[in-house]
Design an enzyme around this catalytic site. Sequence first.
Site, PDB file in Angstrom:
ATOM      1  N   GLU A  97       0.870  -1.172   0.000  1.00  0.00           N
ATOM      2  CA  GLU A  97       0.000   0.000   0.000  1.00  0.00           C
ATOM      3  C   GLU A  97       0.907   1.222   0.000  1.00  0.00           C
ATOM      4  OE1 GLU A  97      -3.833   0.435   2.484  1.00  0.00           O
ATOM      5  OE2 GLU A  97      -2.267   1.488   3.616  1.00  0.00           O
ATOM      6  N   GLN A 110      -1.636  15.470  -7.964  1.00  0.00           N
ATOM      7  CA  GLN A 110      -0.950  15.106  -9.197  1.00  0.00           C
ATOM      8  C   GLN A 110       0.040  13.992  -8.905  1.00  0.00           C
ATOM      9  OE1 GLN A 110       0.484  18.505 -11.428  1.00  0.00           O
ATOM     10  NE2 GLN A 110       2.206  17.349 -12.246  1.00  0.00           N
ATOM     11  N   ASP A 111       0.072  12.974  -9.770  1.00  0.00           N
ATOM     12  CA  ASP A 111       1.077  11.911  -9.716  1.00  0.00           C
ATOM     13  C   ASP A 111       1.954  12.015 -10.946  1.00  0.00           C
ATOM     14  OD1 ASP A 111      -0.173  10.987  -7.441  1.00  0.00           O
ATOM     15  OD2 ASP A 111      -0.686   9.029  -8.248  1.00  0.00           O
ATOM     16  N   ASN A 112       3.269  11.812 -10.761  1.00  0.00           N
ATOM     17  CA  ASN A 112       4.220  11.898 -11.869  1.00  0.00           C
ATOM     18  C   ASN A 112       5.130  10.684 -11.857  1.00  0.00           C
ATOM     19  OD1 ASN A 112       3.334  14.566 -12.474  1.00  0.00           O
ATOM     20  ND2 ASN A 112       4.699  15.371 -10.920  1.00  0.00           N
ATOM     21  N   HIS A 144      15.145  21.126  -7.562  1.00  0.00           N
ATOM     22  CA  HIS A 144      14.012  21.926  -8.015  1.00  0.00           C
ATOM     23  C   HIS A 144      13.176  22.438  -6.846  1.00  0.00           C
ATOM     24  CE1 HIS A 144      14.350  19.389 -11.903  1.00  0.00           C
ATOM     25  NE2 HIS A 144      15.208  20.391 -11.898  1.00  0.00           N
ATOM     26  N   LYS A 201       6.004  16.399  -1.639  1.00  0.00           N
ATOM     27  CA  LYS A 201       6.160  15.253  -2.540  1.00  0.00           C
ATOM     28  C   LYS A 201       6.405  13.986  -1.734  1.00  0.00           C
ATOM     29  CE  LYS A 201       8.282  18.008  -6.212  1.00  0.00           C
ATOM     30  NZ  LYS A 201       9.521  18.237  -6.974  1.00  0.00           N
ATOM     31  N   TYR A 247       6.239   9.977  -8.061  1.00  0.00           N
ATOM     32  CA  TYR A 247       5.975  10.868  -6.936  1.00  0.00           C
ATOM     33  C   TYR A 247       4.592  11.479  -7.005  1.00  0.00           C
ATOM     34  CZ  TYR A 247       8.001  14.386 -10.189  1.00  0.00           C
ATOM     35  OH  TYR A 247       8.300  15.167 -11.275  1.00  0.00           O
ATOM     36  N   LYS A 271      18.916  23.750 -17.687  1.00  0.00           N
ATOM     37  CA  LYS A 271      18.420  24.533 -16.546  1.00  0.00           C
ATOM     38  C   LYS A 271      19.145  24.157 -15.262  1.00  0.00           C
ATOM     39  CE  LYS A 271      14.582  23.432 -14.461  1.00  0.00           C
ATOM     40  NZ  LYS A 271      13.197  23.169 -14.119  1.00  0.00           N
ATOM     41  N   ASP A 272      19.319  22.865 -15.027  1.00  0.00           N
ATOM     42  CA  ASP A 272      19.974  22.425 -13.801  1.00  0.00           C
ATOM     43  C   ASP A 272      21.467  22.767 -13.805  1.00  0.00           C
ATOM     44  OD1 ASP A 272      17.526  21.501 -12.972  1.00  0.00           O
ATOM     45  OD2 ASP A 272      17.970  19.390 -13.349  1.00  0.00           O
TER      46      ASP A 272
END
Length: 187
Positions: free
Chosen positions: A28, A46-48, A61, A70, A130, A167-168
């Site tokens: 679970e 939201q799930d990613n 980030h 998260k 996440y 970007k990073d």
Amino acid sequence: MNVISTAIPDVLIIEPQVYGDERGFFIETWQQERYAALGVDADFVQDNQSYSKYGVLRGLHVQHPFAQGKLVSVIHGEVFDVAVDVRYDSPFFGQWIGCLLTAQNKRQLWIPKGFAHGYLVTSVDALFTYKCSDYYHPETQFAIRWNDPAIGIAWPQLTIAPTLSIKDAQAALLADVSPDQLPVYST
């Protein structure tokens, strides 16, 4: 379910109960009442999922405003996952927590709102998942440099240089980020 406290009290390592036999396993990964009782009181919206190859480093980030809590885990491979406290005026400002998340250990890391987040893939590849407590707002997201010496994250050693997005790679040092751009610590 086992919860492991960290040096930053709001960040938690969670080891869900795994039920397994010769057929496989059941786990679970989220149940609102049980997780709220452990300190993860979030309404996820939201799930990613993110797939990355060995040596990919994503982060650090931050999204502010519209900060995201998260709950992260790995369903294939392994990553070294990091949360950095970037809440202005926090007693833990600039401190980090790192945790190895693998498909085998099935651990989860709870990263509350107000933290920068990043991870490094340490296996051949990894599928990272996440849950987020707010929607992605690209106009409010920015990055903190992954190797900021003032933060001093002890990333695992790789056989190659980390692979970063543009970007990073161009992210600012935490000291160069204006305080009004950071989330504010509240007790």
